[in-house]
Every structure is written in structure tokens, then in C-alpha cells.
Design a protein around this motif. Structure first.
Motif, PDB file in Angstrom:
ATOM      1  N   SER A   1       0.335   3.649   2.277  1.00 28.21           N
ATOM      2  CA  SER A   1       1.715   4.100   2.195  1.00 28.21           C
ATOM      3  C   SER A   1       1.907   5.084   1.051  1.00 28.21           C
ATOM      4  CB  SER A   1       2.636   2.883   2.016  1.00 28.21           C
ATOM      5  OG  SER A   1       3.969   3.284   1.815  1.00 28.21           O
ATOM      6  N   PHE A   2       1.256   4.829  -0.083  1.00 28.02           N
ATOM      7  CA  PHE A   2       1.380   5.737  -1.221  1.00 28.02           C
ATOM      8  C   PHE A   2       0.839   7.113  -0.868  1.00 28.02           C
ATOM      9  CE2 PHE A   2       0.589   7.590  -5.321  1.00 28.02           C
ATOM     10  CZ  PHE A   2       1.587   7.072  -6.133  1.00 28.02           C
ATOM     11  N   GLY A   3      -0.307   7.142  -0.188  1.00 23.93           N
ATOM     12  CA  GLY A   3      -0.891   8.417   0.192  1.00 23.93           C
ATOM     13  C   GLY A   3      -0.064   9.191   1.197  1.00 23.93           C
ATOM     14  N   LEU A   4       0.757   8.483   1.980  1.00 26.23           N
ATOM     15  CA  LEU A   4       1.572   9.127   3.007  1.00 26.23           C
ATOM     16  C   LEU A   4       3.000   9.390   2.553  1.00 26.23           C
ATOM     17  CD1 LEU A   4       0.400   7.052   6.113  1.00 26.23           C
ATOM     18  CD2 LEU A   4      -0.133   9.452   5.644  1.00 26.23           C
ATOM     19  N   SER A   5       3.342   8.995   1.340  1.00 29.22           N
ATOM     20  CA  SER A   5       4.721   9.127   0.863  1.00 29.22           C
ATOM     21  C   SER A   5       5.015  10.567   0.460  1.00 29.22           C
ATOM     22  CB  SER A   5       4.962   8.195  -0.335  1.00 29.22           C
ATOM     23  OG  SER A   5       4.825   6.852   0.036  1.00 29.22           O
ATOM     24  N   LYS A   6       6.181  11.031   0.884  1.00 34.18           N
ATOM     25  CA  LYS A   6       6.639  12.374   0.520  1.00 34.18           C
ATOM     26  C   LYS A   6       7.971  12.315  -0.216  1.00 34.18           C
ATOM     27  CE  LYS A   6       4.933  15.732   1.559  1.00 34.18           C
ATOM     28  NZ  LYS A   6       3.940  16.565   0.830  1.00 34.18           N
ATOM     29  N   THR A   7       8.473  11.116  -0.462  1.00 30.02           N
ATOM     30  CA  THR A   7       9.726  10.942  -1.190  1.00 30.02           C
ATOM     31  C   THR A   7       9.495  10.009  -2.379  1.00 30.02           C
ATOM     32  OG1 THR A   7      10.457   9.021   0.101  1.00 30.02           O
ATOM     33  CG2 THR A   7      11.038  11.211   0.945  1.00 30.02           C
ATOM     34  N   PHE A   8      10.359  10.125  -3.367  1.00 26.89           N
ATOM     35  CA  PHE A   8      10.217   9.269  -4.533  1.00 26.89           C
ATOM     36  C   PHE A   8      10.448   7.811  -4.180  1.00 26.89           C
ATOM     37  CE2 PHE A   8      12.039   7.287  -8.400  1.00 26.89           C
ATOM     38  CZ  PHE A   8      10.936   7.426  -9.230  1.00 26.89           C
ATOM     39  N   LEU A   9      11.394   7.542  -3.282  1.00 28.63           N
ATOM     40  CA  LEU A   9      11.655   6.170  -2.866  1.00 28.63           C
ATOM     41  C   LEU A   9      10.418   5.565  -2.209  1.00 28.63           C
ATOM     42  CD1 LEU A   9      13.564   3.795  -2.470  1.00 28.63           C
ATOM     43  CD2 LEU A   9      14.340   4.855  -0.327  1.00 28.63           C
ATOM     44  N   GLY A  10       9.720   6.362  -1.398  1.00 30.06           N
ATOM     45  CA  GLY A  10       8.504   5.861  -0.767  1.00 30.06           C
ATOM     46  C   GLY A  10       7.434   5.513  -1.781  1.00 30.06           C
ATOM     47  N   LEU A  11       7.305   6.328  -2.822  1.00 28.64           N
ATOM     48  CA  LEU A  11       6.333   6.036  -3.874  1.00 28.64           C
ATOM     49  C   LEU A  11       6.684   4.744  -4.610  1.00 28.64           C
ATOM     50  CD1 LEU A  11       5.909   9.605  -5.438  1.00 28.64           C
ATOM     51  CD2 LEU A  11       4.377   8.473  -3.827  1.00 28.64           C
ATOM     52  N   VAL A  12       7.959   4.573  -4.929  1.00 23.62           N
ATOM     53  CA  VAL A  12       8.386   3.371  -5.650  1.00 23.62           C
ATOM     54  C   VAL A  12       8.149   2.129  -4.801  1.00 23.62           C
ATOM     55  CG1 VAL A  12      10.379   2.151  -6.595  1.00 23.62           C
ATOM     56  CG2 VAL A  12      10.062   4.575  -7.082  1.00 23.62           C
ATOM     57  N   VAL A  13       8.501   2.191  -3.512  1.00 20.72           N
ATOM     58  CA  VAL A  13       8.297   1.036  -2.633  1.00 20.72           C
ATOM     59  C   VAL A  13       6.815   0.672  -2.563  1.00 20.72           C
ATOM     60  CG1 VAL A  13       8.445   0.231  -0.244  1.00 20.72           C
ATOM     61  CG2 VAL A  13      10.377   1.425  -1.277  1.00 20.72           C
ATOM     62  N   SER A  14       5.957   1.675  -2.492  1.00 22.19           N
ATOM     63  CA  SER A  14       4.516   1.418  -2.432  1.00 22.19           C
ATOM     64  C   SER A  14       4.021   0.719  -3.693  1.00 22.19           C
ATOM     65  CB  SER A  14       3.759   2.731  -2.239  1.00 22.19           C
ATOM     66  OG  SER A  14       4.112   3.346  -1.017  1.00 22.19           O
ATOM     67  N   ARG A  15       4.486   1.173  -4.851  1.00 22.53           N
ATOM     68  CA  ARG A  15       4.062   0.548  -6.105  1.00 22.53           C
ATOM     69  C   ARG A  15       4.657  -0.845  -6.264  1.00 22.53           C
ATOM     70  NH1 ARG A  15      -0.220   1.287  -7.683  1.00 22.53           N
ATOM     71  NH2 ARG A  15       0.216   0.919  -9.888  1.00 22.53           N
ATOM     72  N   VAL A  16       5.861  -1.052  -5.776  1.00 25.79           N
ATOM     73  CA  VAL A  16       6.473  -2.380  -5.833  1.00 25.79           C
ATOM     74  C   VAL A  16       5.669  -3.361  -4.980  1.00 25.79           C
ATOM     75  CG1 VAL A  16       8.477  -3.737  -5.099  1.00 25.79           C
ATOM     76  CG2 VAL A  16       8.806  -1.635  -6.415  1.00 25.79           C
ATOM     77  N   VAL A  17       5.282  -2.938  -3.784  1.00 22.80           N
ATOM     78  CA  VAL A  17       4.477  -3.802  -2.910  1.00 22.80           C
ATOM     79  C   VAL A  17       3.138  -4.107  -3.569  1.00 22.80           C
ATOM     80  CG1 VAL A  17       3.261  -3.925  -0.693  1.00 22.80           C
ATOM     81  CG2 VAL A  17       5.592  -3.047  -0.786  1.00 22.80           C
ATOM     82  N   CYS A  18       2.530  -3.096  -4.178  1.00 21.38           N
ATOM     83  CA  CYS A  18       1.242  -3.296  -4.844  1.00 21.38           C
ATOM     84  C   CYS A  18       1.376  -4.295  -5.995  1.00 21.38           C
ATOM     85  CB  CYS A  18       0.722  -1.960  -5.366  1.00 21.38           C
ATOM     86  SG  CYS A  18      -0.959  -2.010  -6.012  1.00 21.38           S
ATOM     87  N   GLY A  19       2.439  -4.170  -6.784  1.00 18.82           N
ATOM     88  CA  GLY A  19       2.638  -5.098  -7.891  1.00 18.82           C
ATOM     89  C   GLY A  19       2.999  -6.493  -7.428  1.00 18.82           C
TER      90      GLY A  19
END
Length: 517
Positions: free
Chosen positions: A137-155
Motif C-alpha cells: 500500500s505504501f508503494g502504491l500511495s499517491k496521497t498523504f492520507l494513503g501514506l499515513v494509513v500505510s504507516r499506521v497499519v504497519c505500526g
């Protein structure tokens, strides 16, 4: 039943009966534990080298050499969330980084507690699956919200802290657990090397390797998908190893649907019990001579031993995290302002050499020091060395002011690195206490979860508070030694908490066994 005796007599009576031979490490399971330590570390380190140093953020780049993901700067710029306002880049980078640690702190206890009920293996499989998805998901994210959601899931699904440590405690005993922690640095040393290599060499592949990836519109659109995919693939390998090779180490398990049903009906997780000082023992429940009982609720886990271990994890984690941030800042700050005026390449080389030295020293000396002096003595020495470590900062600066950066300065830096090695060993010592501090063996996961939650909070508060105090101390008219007073205060807190621990973790284990007889 044996008549109750004073606590001071119990350890000596039981220690005399303990076997002197060490149990061999169960390598058929231990190699899987080492492997499972790596996916989250590899994933986090894969994200760090997406771009070389950003000249407009030299201080941020130096700070993030300590694994604070400073290379998110380029990613934030690429998605255009700041609309060209460079002053806002650091703000969004901070949000992206802190989202991981906040999510981890909020969930680590619940995953660890759940593993006591349904088993370690199911929780690990869920966590690894989520980690793999988050990297894609992080690699496919093109929005800041997508990046944050990916890092939240990872954490939120980070499996490397609570559950894996519980697995290690399950498959080892008091005789071979110190030896097991000898090998644990191999995982993060490997991750430190493999992760940045993946992220640095495979990011923006269409630009870096046009002959191979230049025609791929997918990689042009998503320039960080390839390194994230490689990291996710490594996580899938760990998932397969867990599924086929890891043996469940929790002997009494409850199906997940029954737990959900009990929660829904507001029933207790476990059978009626008393507090940890007088645990109910079911006949026939024993494993290697230790009493097996049901997992305890949170209120019964907060014993004096668990609280003392938690206090030590909090103070040590706070000291370690604060020092890890101040050290590169000190190296980068000018000599006139109280630092050492080193350039980023030299700082990076010093920090890399320090990490390797820590891992080698742990591998070569930890078991020998533990067997000779005991975990409590090694830990107390390590946190006590935090005081001279901090004092060396102004000493190094004073030498640099008087004589320049010469042999005297490098000798003091080397001494500081050596002393920090003992501080690094403190975590292994504390892990040995966690196993014996748990009120019963069935609650090891939840006990570890409580402690790791506090440790995660320390990783959030430590760098933030240290950075604020450091910046404040450098401002005109303020005391430049303020940051050292702050660190010394934390070091004294850690030393005070260390006094709560016995010399040997087996004292607590023997005392627990005594009350179960």
C-alpha cells in the motif's frame, strides 16, 4: 505445603537446587524467531534511503540517520502535499513518522495479550499479513492520507516487539535464554544492511535503470513500488516459515470466536482466580516443572515486579532514545555552540561503526558477563554508565575548543562508544526479568505487552523532549548545558529504578514457584 518463610531465605534455598548445566538452544525454533525479528526492521529501513541527503534540510538529515526516516522528505515533495512550501515539509514528515509509533503504542499490549489466549502463531500470521499489505500500500500511495494509513497499519501490526519476545520466552528457559539474546543483534545488524540496500538501490528504478525498467509505466507512476514490493515479499517468506515451521508455544488456547463471544456477553477471559501472590493451580497442568494456569486480566498483571520492570524499561528507553537523538546533533553542531562540527559523511560512518561494535560486543560478551555477574549487576552497571556518557559531551567539546579535533577528542568519543555498549546490553538484561516477573507462564505475552507499550511511549517522548531541550539550550541567552542536565536527570532516574531489581531474575522465578507449591 511448605511452611512460608521470609522472602530473603527463599532464593538461596531454591538456587542451591538449580541445575548447573545449560539447556541447548532449540535451534529448530530459534532460527524462526531470528527470522521473525527482521520483517518490520527491513520494512522500516527500506523506507529510509529513498533519496540522498537533502541540502535544504541538513539538520533533519543528520537527525534521521538515527532511523527517523528523513528520506520521507523527497516522498512528501513528490506527492505535492505542501504545494511547494518547503517550510511545511518537516511538519508532514513528522506526522508520517510519528503515526507509526503512536499506532504501535496503542496496540502492542492487545496483540500480546491476545497471543496468550489464541496462541502466538495465529497472531504472528495476522501481523505478517498486515505488514506485507501495508508495504504494498505504501508503494502504491499517491496521497498523504494513503501514506499515513500505510504507516499506521504497519505500526499497529508490528510483530517484532511483543509477541516474538513472548515466543522466545516460551521456547527457552533460565539457563539458555541469555545465550539466545547473544544472537538477537544479528537480526537488526542484517536489517540495517539489507533494508537501506533495498530502498537505496531499487527506488525510482525507471530513472536509475532505464534499460531494464524504463518502459514500465507502473514503475514510472509509482517510483517506490519496487523496493516496497521486495520488502513485502520478504515478509511473505517469513509468513510461510511461520506457517509451516513455527510450533505453537502456548499450551492452553481458546478459539477466537469464544473470546469474541465472551467479550460480547461481558464475561471474564479466564476462570475465577486469586491475585498473583496465590495463583490457583489446576491439577496436572505443568510444563518443565512450572505451573500452568489461565491468562490473568490486566488488573492482576500489575504486580510490584511488573511495575518495577516497567519503570526500568521506561527510564532506560527514555535515556536510550534521548541519547540516540542528541548524539548526532552534538556531532553536527558547531564547536562554538557546544558541538563537534563534523560533516554528515563522517557522522554516518561513526554511527554505523558504533552499531556494528554494539552487535559484536553483545555477541561476544553478554553471556559471559551475565554468567559471571548476573543480569541485575550487568543492567545496573549499564544504566550507571549513562552518567559518564552524558558528562563526556561537554568534555569532548571543551577539548575541541582548546586543542581542536585531535587525538584527545577521538579518544573520548571512543570511550563514550564503549560505555554506550554496556547501555545497549541493558535491554537484553531486562528481557530476562520479564519472563520471571510475569505472575504466571500463561500471562507472559500480556506482561510483555504492558512493558513494550511503555517502551514505545518512551520512544515517542524521548526524542521529542530531547530535541526540544537541545534546541532551547542553543538559543541565545540560554544555558548550553541545559540538555546535559536533562539527560543526567534521566540517567539518575534509570539508576534509581535499577535499584528495584534483584541481582538475578531467578530470585523472582524461585519465589513464584515457592508460592505455587
Amino acid at each position: 505445603m511448605i511452611a512460608r518463610q521470609d522472602d530473603e531465605e527463599i532464593p538461596f534455598l531454591h538456587r542451591a537446587e538449580q541445575p548447573t548445566t545449560k539447556t541447548p538452544l532449540p535451534w529448530d525454533q530459534f532460527w524462526i524467531v531470528l527470522l521473525l525479528e527482521m520483517p518490520d526492521l527491513v520494512s522500516s529501513h527500506t523506507l529510509t534511503p529513498f533519496i540522498p541527503q537533502v541540502s535544504t534540510f541538513p539538520l533533519l538529515g543528520i537527525i534521521c540517520d538515527q532511523n527517523l526516516n528523513w528520506n520521507f522528505v523527497k516522498l512528501i515533495r513528490d506527492i505535492g502535499v505542501t504545494n511547494g512550501d518547503e517550510s511545511q515539509v518537516g511538519h508532514y514528515v513528522g506526522i508520517l513518522q510519528s503515526s507509526y509509533y503512536v499506532a504501535h503504542a496503542l496496540t502492542v499490549f492487545h496483540w500480546s495479550q491476545l497471543s496468550d489466549h489464541i496462541g502466538r502463531k495465529p497472531v504472528m500470521l495476522i501481523a505478517l499479513s498486515a505488514l506485507s499489505v501495508s508495504m504494498f500500500s505504501f508503494g502504491l500511495s499517491k496521497t498523504f492520507l494513503g501514506l499515513v494509513v500505510s504507516r499506521v497499519v504497519c505500526g499497529a501490526f508490528d510483530p517484532s516487539i511483543g509477541v516474538i519476545k513472548s515466543v522466545l520466552m516460551d521456547i527457552t528457559d533460565a539457563t539458555n535464554m541469555p545465550n539466545a539474546y547473544n544472537y538477537m543483534p544479528l537480526t537488526w545488524m542484517t536489517a540495517n544492511a539489507v533494508g537501506p540496500l533495498i530502498g537505496g538501490s531499487l527506488s525510482r528504478p525507471a530513472d536509475r535503470f532505464p534499460d531494464i525498467f524504463g518502459r514500465s509505466e507502473l514503475l514510472k507512476t509509482y517510483p517506490y513500488l519496487l523496493p516496497c514490493s521486495v520488502s513485502a515479499f520478504f515478509t511473505l517468506i517469513a509468513w510461510l516459515a511461520t506457517y509451516f515451521c513455527l510450533k505453537e508455544s502456548v499450551s492452553t488456547r481458546t478459539p477466537l470466536w469464544k473470546l469474541i463471544k465472551r467479550r460480547f456477553l461481558r464475561q471474564s477471559y479466564s476462570k475465577p482466580h486469586r491475585t498473583s501472590s496465590s495463583i490457583i493451580v489446576d491439577p496436572g497442568e505443568a510444563n518443565s516443572g512450572e505451573v500452568q494456569s489461565k491468562p490473568l486480566p490486566l488488573r492482576d498483571l500489575l504486580t510490584s515486579r511488573v511495575l518495577s520492570i516497567t519503570a526500568n524499561y521506561a527510564t532506560t528507553g527514555l535515556l536510550q532514545a534521548a541519547f540516540a537523538l542528541v548524539q548526532p546533533l552534538f556531532f553536527a553542531t558547531s564547536i562554538e555552540l557546544g558541538g563537534l562540527s563534523l560533516d554528515p559523511p563522517r557522522i554516518g560512518a561513526l554511527l554505523a561503526a558504533q552499531s556494528v561494535a554494539h552487535g559484536i560486543c553483545q555477541l561476544l560478551f553478554f553471556t559471559r558477563l551475565h554468567d559471571r555477574f548476573g543480569a541485575g549487576a550487568v543492567y545496573f552497571t549499564g544504566v550507571s554508565f549513562g552518567i559518564p556518557i552524558v558528562i563526556l559531551f561537554p568534555v569532548i567539546n571543551a577539548l575541541a575548543r582548546a586543542y581542536g579535533i585531535g587525538m584527545a577528542v577521538w579518544l573520548c568519543v571512543a570511550v563514550q562508544f564503549i560505555l554506550k555498549t554496556s547501555l545497549f546490553m541493558c535491554y537484553s538484561c531486562l528481557a530476562l526479568f520479564v519472563r520471571t516477573a510475569a505472575p504466571n507462564r500463561a500471562s507472559v505475552g500480556a506482561t510483555s505487552g504492558i512493558i513494550q507499550t511503555v517502551a514505545a511511549l518512551a520512544k515517542i517522548f524521548g526524542p521529542a523532549s530531547a530535541a526540544s531541550v537541545f534546541s532551547y539550550s542553543l538559543q541565545e541567552g540560554h544555558n548550553t548545558w541545559l540538555i546535559y542536565y536533562f539527560l543526567i536527570a534521566i540517567a539518575f532516574l534509570a539508576v534509581g529504578a535499577a535499584l528495584l531489581l534483584p541481582r538475578d531474575p531467578s530470585v523472582w522465578e524461585d519465589h513464584r514457584a515457592y508460592h505455587c507449591e
